[in-house]
Write a protein that holds these residues in place. Structure first.
Motif, mmCIF file in Angstrom:
data_model
loop_
_atom_site.group_PDB
_atom_site.id
_atom_site.type_symbol
_atom_site.label_atom_id
_atom_site.label_comp_id
_atom_site.label_asym_id
_atom_site.label_seq_id
_atom_site.Cartn_x
_atom_site.Cartn_y
_atom_site.Cartn_z
ATOM 1 N N ASP A 60 6.970 6.473 -2.009
ATOM 2 C CA ASP A 60 5.939 5.503 -2.385
ATOM 3 C C ASP A 60 6.491 4.602 -3.490
ATOM 4 N N ARG A 61 6.454 3.297 -3.244
ATOM 5 C CA ARG A 61 6.996 2.348 -4.204
ATOM 6 C C ARG A 61 6.039 1.187 -4.391
ATOM 7 N N ASP A 62 6.039 0.652 -5.604
ATOM 8 C CA ASP A 62 5.395 -0.634 -5.886
ATOM 9 C C ASP A 62 6.511 -1.617 -6.216
ATOM 10 N N VAL A 63 6.503 -2.742 -5.522
ATOM 11 C CA VAL A 63 7.582 -3.713 -5.641
ATOM 12 C C VAL A 63 7.010 -5.015 -6.191
ATOM 13 N N LEU A 64 7.601 -5.510 -7.287
ATOM 14 C CA LEU A 64 7.112 -6.737 -7.913
ATOM 15 C C LEU A 64 8.066 -7.886 -7.662
ATOM 16 N N GLY A 65 7.495 -9.021 -7.267
ATOM 17 C CA GLY A 65 8.235 -10.263 -7.153
ATOM 18 C C GLY A 65 7.654 -11.277 -8.117
ATOM 19 N N ALA A 76 3.786 -11.116 -7.369
ATOM 20 C CA ALA A 76 3.345 -10.501 -6.112
ATOM 21 C C ALA A 76 3.685 -9.020 -6.149
ATOM 22 N N LEU A 77 2.735 -8.199 -5.752
ATOM 23 C CA LEU A 77 2.904 -6.742 -5.758
ATOM 24 C C LEU A 77 2.826 -6.241 -4.318
ATOM 25 N N LEU A 78 3.914 -5.674 -3.838
ATOM 26 C CA LEU A 78 3.951 -5.064 -2.510
ATOM 27 C C LEU A 78 3.831 -3.555 -2.665
ATOM 28 N N ARG A 79 2.936 -2.966 -1.905
ATOM 29 C CA ARG A 79 2.723 -1.514 -1.985
ATOM 30 C C ARG A 79 3.355 -0.852 -0.758
ATOM 31 N N VAL A 80 4.339 -0.034 -1.011
ATOM 32 C CA VAL A 80 5.005 0.729 0.045
ATOM 33 C C VAL A 80 4.575 2.186 -0.096
ATOM 34 N N ARG A 81 3.976 2.703 0.966
ATOM 35 C CA ARG A 81 3.514 4.094 0.950
ATOM 36 C C ARG A 81 4.048 4.816 2.180
ATOM 37 N N GLY A 82 4.717 5.918 1.933
ATOM 38 C CA GLY A 82 5.302 6.667 3.041
ATOM 39 C C GLY A 82 6.311 5.850 3.818
ATOM 40 N N GLY A 83 6.992 4.947 3.146
ATOM 41 C CA GLY A 83 7.999 4.121 3.799
ATOM 42 C C GLY A 83 7.433 2.932 4.550
ATOM 43 N N ALA A 160 9.374 -9.567 -2.009
ATOM 44 C CA ALA A 160 8.264 -9.764 -2.942
ATOM 45 C C ALA A 160 8.379 -11.117 -3.632
ATOM 46 N N GLU A 161 9.600 -11.532 -3.988
ATOM 47 C CA GLU A 161 9.771 -12.819 -4.646
ATOM 48 C C GLU A 161 9.454 -13.976 -3.702
ATOM 49 N N GLN A 162 9.793 -13.840 -2.427
ATOM 50 C CA GLN A 162 9.437 -14.888 -1.467
ATOM 51 C C GLN A 162 7.920 -14.984 -1.320
ATOM 52 N N ASN A 163 7.247 -13.842 -1.309
ATOM 53 C CA ASN A 163 5.785 -13.861 -1.268
ATOM 54 C C ASN A 163 5.216 -14.541 -2.507
#
Length: 340
Positions: A60-65, A76-83, A160-163
């Motif tokens: 589980d990751r939170d990715v910031l752009g 922008a915050l992308l939420r990755v859960r369980g891949g 995330a940065e493109q978003n």
């Protein structure tokens, strides 16, 4: 390998609007504006291309752009859960002015990123270093703050940065449309006053006395008919004894432009002072002394709705469609953020 496109994207609609406005600018021979819109269009068309993300799997990751344009930015915050990439969130940041990107992103993490354990991923991926990262890491507890440089995690940052750029572009386009709507009365105002230059920026001065003793001036700046609150000022009168609106106006205009010129600030297209012919004359004397007599100057007697223009003997009576024009409210509507 799999492809992930922009989440919740409305790129087609934005591209359609930009193309339409670019054609309008070209028809009106506004080639500079058309070129700006062309560049925006090319950027948006590039954003439409699907972005390939390698090996999204993992925990589980939170990715910031992060993206920035002038004083505005978007996280922008992308939420990755369980891949799996499940959701996106974002936050627009405005009025950054002299703030660095690192400080802006750090402020987001400290104030907007969810600190509840149930809402966080096991990792937070960020694009660059931020100040006081050790303090934030302590607050995050088991959630690890990381700055990936390569591999699949760095590709998630790139997505995330493109978003973030995509969302910021939409925000700026919407703001541009609001500016264009506000610009219509500004163009008309320039014609009514007989100005050679469209008054896109104007500064307004208003003198007020509290309980007959404390005299202060309010200074308000407008861009394209919209208040620019970062330029609001209040100035206490220092050299005038008693109540003398004319001398107070002369002092405040002189001090304001002396300091602005020393700081190499931009000059307004129009100076507006509250009052009649006396205030106009005092402000004109101050501008002339500062060798800024070329800046157009008017005074507004709101009670009679008369506008005195420097160099014209008789006042103007503007159409009622200007009743909401910026200079009809030269006093700040909120507490000023700076004093001089």
């Amino acid at each position: 390998m799999r492809s992930v496109v922009f989440l919740d994207g409305r790129t087609d609609e934005v591209v359609r609007r930009v193309r339409h406005r670019m054609a309008e600018a070209s028809d009106q021979l506004d080639y500079e504006r058309a070129a700006e819109l062309r560049d925006s269009l090319q950027h948006l068309e590039h954003l439409e291309e699907p972005t390939v993300v390698l090996d999204v799997g993992g925990g589980d990751r939170d990715v910031l752009g992060y993206a920035r344009d002038g004083d505005d930015a978007c996280v922008a915050l992308l939420r990755v859960r369980g891949g799996k990439l499940l959701a996106r969130d974002h936050r627009l940041l405005a009025n950054l002015e002299s703030e660095t990107d690192a400080n802006a992103l750090g402020a987001y993490l400290a104030g907007s990123y969810p600190l509840a354990l149930s809402e966080r991923g096991s990792e937070v991926l960020i694009p660059f270093a931020i100040p006081d990262a050790d303090v934030l890491q302590e607050a995050l507890g088991a959630t690890q703050l990381r700055i990936p440089q390569r591999g699949s995690k760095r590709e998630l940052i790139d997505l995330a940065e493109q978003n973030a750029r995509h969302l910021l572009e939409e925000f700026k386009l919407a703001a541009d449309e609001a500016d264009e709507r506000a610009a219509d009365p500004v163009y008309e105002l320039g014609r009514e006053l007989g100005l050679q230059r469209i008054p896109r920026s104007l500064v307004c001065f208003d003198i007020s006395t509290t309980q007959g003793t404390d005299t202060v001036a309010s200074v308000v700046w407008f861009e394209n008919g919209r208040p620019k609150r970062s330029e609001y000022r209040t100035m206490r009168i220092k050299t005038v004894e008693g109540t003398d609106d004319f001398a107070s106006m002369r002092e405040v205009v002189s001090r304001y432009f002396t300091r602005r010129e020393a700081e190499k600030g931009s000059r307004p297209d129009l100076v507006v002072v509250d009052g009649g012919k006396g205030q106009l004359t005092s402000a004109a004397e101050a501008l002339d002394a500062a060798e800024l007599g070329g800046i157009p100057l008017i005074s507004l007697a709101k009670r009679e709705e008369e506008v005195f223009v420097r160099g014209k003997a008789e006042p103007l009576h503007l159409s009622r469609r200007f009743a909401g024009a910026p200079f009809y409210c030269s006093r700040p509507v909120t507490k000023p953020i700076a004093r001089q």
